[in-house]
Design a protein around this motif. Structure first.
Motif, PDB file in Angstrom:
ATOM      1  N   ASP A 224     -22.939  -3.361 -16.637  1.00  0.00           N
ATOM      2  CA  ASP A 224     -24.015  -4.197 -17.180  1.00  0.00           C
ATOM      3  C   ASP A 224     -23.434  -5.508 -17.715  1.00  0.00           C
ATOM      4  O   ASP A 224     -23.204  -5.663 -18.919  1.00  0.00           O
TER       5      ASP A 224
ATOM      6  N   PHE B 148     -24.054   0.696 -16.265  1.00  0.00           N
ATOM      7  CA  PHE B 148     -25.475   1.031 -16.305  1.00  0.00           C
ATOM      8  C   PHE B 148     -25.607   2.554 -16.406  1.00  0.00           C
ATOM      9  O   PHE B 148     -24.753   3.293 -15.892  1.00  0.00           O
ATOM     10  N   PRO B 149     -26.658   3.047 -17.049  1.00  0.00           N
ATOM     11  CA  PRO B 149     -26.780   4.493 -17.273  1.00  0.00           C
ATOM     12  C   PRO B 149     -26.732   5.341 -16.006  1.00  0.00           C
ATOM     13  O   PRO B 149     -26.307   6.500 -16.046  1.00  0.00           O
ATOM     14  N   ASP B 150     -27.155   4.787 -14.881  1.00  0.00           N
ATOM     15  CA  ASP B 150     -27.206   5.559 -13.639  1.00  0.00           C
ATOM     16  C   ASP B 150     -25.942   5.442 -12.790  1.00  0.00           C
ATOM     17  O   ASP B 150     -25.805   6.155 -11.789  1.00  0.00           O
ATOM     18  N   THR B 151     -25.009   4.563 -13.172  1.00  0.00           N
ATOM     19  CA  THR B 151     -23.903   4.214 -12.278  1.00  0.00           C
ATOM     20  C   THR B 151     -22.999   5.395 -11.946  1.00  0.00           C
ATOM     21  O   THR B 151     -22.734   5.678 -10.771  1.00  0.00           O
TER      22      THR B 151
ATOM     23  N   GLU C 155     -23.125   8.760 -12.210  1.00  0.00           N
ATOM     24  CA  GLU C 155     -23.654   9.872 -11.428  1.00  0.00           C
ATOM     25  C   GLU C 155     -24.010   9.442 -10.011  1.00  0.00           C
ATOM     26  O   GLU C 155     -23.818  10.198  -9.056  1.00  0.00           O
ATOM     27  N   ALA C 156     -24.528   8.204  -9.868  1.00  0.00           N
ATOM     28  CA  ALA C 156     -24.863   7.707  -8.527  1.00  0.00           C
ATOM     29  C   ALA C 156     -23.611   7.575  -7.667  1.00  0.00           C
ATOM     30  O   ALA C 156     -23.614   7.943  -6.478  1.00  0.00           O
TER      31      ALA C 156
ATOM     32  N   ARG D  36     -32.139  -4.859  -9.973  1.00  0.00           N
ATOM     33  CA  ARG D  36     -32.411  -4.544 -11.371  1.00  0.00           C
ATOM     34  C   ARG D  36     -33.176  -5.694 -12.016  1.00  0.00           C
ATOM     35  O   ARG D  36     -33.001  -6.852 -11.661  1.00  0.00           O
TER      36      ARG D  36
ATOM     37  N   SER E 122     -32.500   0.467  -8.675  1.00  0.00           N
ATOM     38  CA  SER E 122     -31.315   0.912  -9.406  1.00  0.00           C
ATOM     39  C   SER E 122     -30.364   1.602  -8.436  1.00  0.00           C
ATOM     40  O   SER E 122     -30.739   1.971  -7.316  1.00  0.00           O
TER      41      SER E 122
ATOM     42  N   GLY F  48     -29.164   4.517  -9.021  1.00  0.00           N
ATOM     43  CA  GLY F  48     -29.632   5.900  -8.967  1.00  0.00           C
ATOM     44  C   GLY F  48     -30.691   6.104  -7.899  1.00  0.00           C
ATOM     45  O   GLY F  48     -30.707   7.121  -7.204  1.00  0.00           O
ATOM     46  N   GLU F  49     -31.576   5.121  -7.740  1.00  0.00           N
ATOM     47  CA  GLU F  49     -32.603   5.198  -6.704  1.00  0.00           C
ATOM     48  C   GLU F  49     -31.963   5.187  -5.322  1.00  0.00           C
ATOM     49  O   GLU F  49     -32.389   5.920  -4.423  1.00  0.00           O
TER      50      GLU F  49
ATOM     51  N   ASP G 141     -30.425   8.643  -4.593  1.00  0.00           N
ATOM     52  CA  ASP G 141     -31.453   9.611  -4.197  1.00  0.00           C
ATOM     53  C   ASP G 141     -31.822   9.441  -2.721  1.00  0.00           C
ATOM     54  O   ASP G 141     -31.980  10.431  -1.990  1.00  0.00           O
TER      55      ASP G 141
END
Length: 251
Positions: free
Chosen positions: A21, A106-109, A111-112, A209, A236, A238-239, A242
């Protein structure tokens, strides 16, 4: 025929702004500077300050392509302070320049990236200097396996310089036996990443974003109509992860 996310062997990522970020990192580190400003100063507005900072940074990188990123950050701090008439110590500017390695992901980074590592080799191509990148890898990215890291310090120039991407192409060929057609570039910044991607025929993903995808550092897509040609747009990382899982599950 439209490409599929299963067509690629390697993902290359811009790091600061896409995975890290950048804007929050800059804004947070500038809080002591901001505290010296009068309440009605334009730099009290986050978007205004970030845009001005970004203008200074781009100028440094154009004029001094060999300057290290941390030195450029320090230079931007000094330019902002001079513009605002705020006194500063050189040590403050240097500390700001060395802060990028502590900026948050970023919060999703994380795990993604772990999801996408199951399907691709992962490469970072960053404008940030080696020391800050290594601190990011050891800190915010701890536990994530990155297969290769390319920095402006090692490449001798900053994106959007085409030679940085040519080095990327050579690297994935040498390390992974992958050609440009098997590489998918993932980035937020339109001028820094997506414009050269289109110019070089590199397939890309826009991580859009922010409201409408527009942010102070990433640019407004309306300004780059005809200059960018990303094949996917996600709100994002994360998207995107998925969608990658869905694509490979349905292959």
């Amino acid at each position: 025929m439209s490409p599929s996310l299963t067509d690629f062997k390697v993902l290359s990522f811009d790091c600061y702004g896409t995975l890290i970020d950048w804007e929050t990192g800059i804004w947070t580190q500038l809080q002591p500077f901001i505290a010296h400003l009068p309440p009605n100063h334009p730099f009290q507005d986050r978007d205004t300050l970030i845009r001005r900072f970004n203008e200074h940074q781009r100028q440094f990188q154009r004029d001094q392509p060999k300057i290290l990123y941390n030195e450029g950050l320090a230079g931007c701090f000094i330019k902002l302070a001079d513009e605002a008439g705020i006194p500063y110590e050189q040590a403050e500017a240097e500390a700001f320049g060395n802060s990028a390695g502590s900026w948050p992901a970023f919060p999703d980074t994380v795990e993604a990236l772990k999801v996408m590592k199951q399907y691709y080799k992962l490469v970072i191509i960053s404008n940030v200097d080696n020391d800050n990148v290594h601190r990011t890898l050891e800190g915010p990215f701890a536990g994530v396996e990155i297969d290769a890291v390319l920095t402006a310090e090692d490449m001798g120039a900053y994106k959007p310089d085409h030679n940085n991407f040519r080095i990327l192409f050579d690297t994935i060929e040498e390390k992974f036996g992958a050609g440009k057609g098997q590489l998918l570039h993932v980035a937020k910044s339109l001028p820094i990443d997506h414009v050269p991607a289109k110019e070089l025929g590199l397939t890309s993903v826009w991580i859009a974003r922010g409201p409408g995808g527009s942010t102070a550092m990433g640019g407004d897509v309306k300004e780059f109509e005809g200059k960018v040609a990303f094949s996917w747009r996600f709100a994002s990382l994360g998207e995107m992860a998925d969608e990658v899982e869905r694509a490979f599950a349905g292959r």
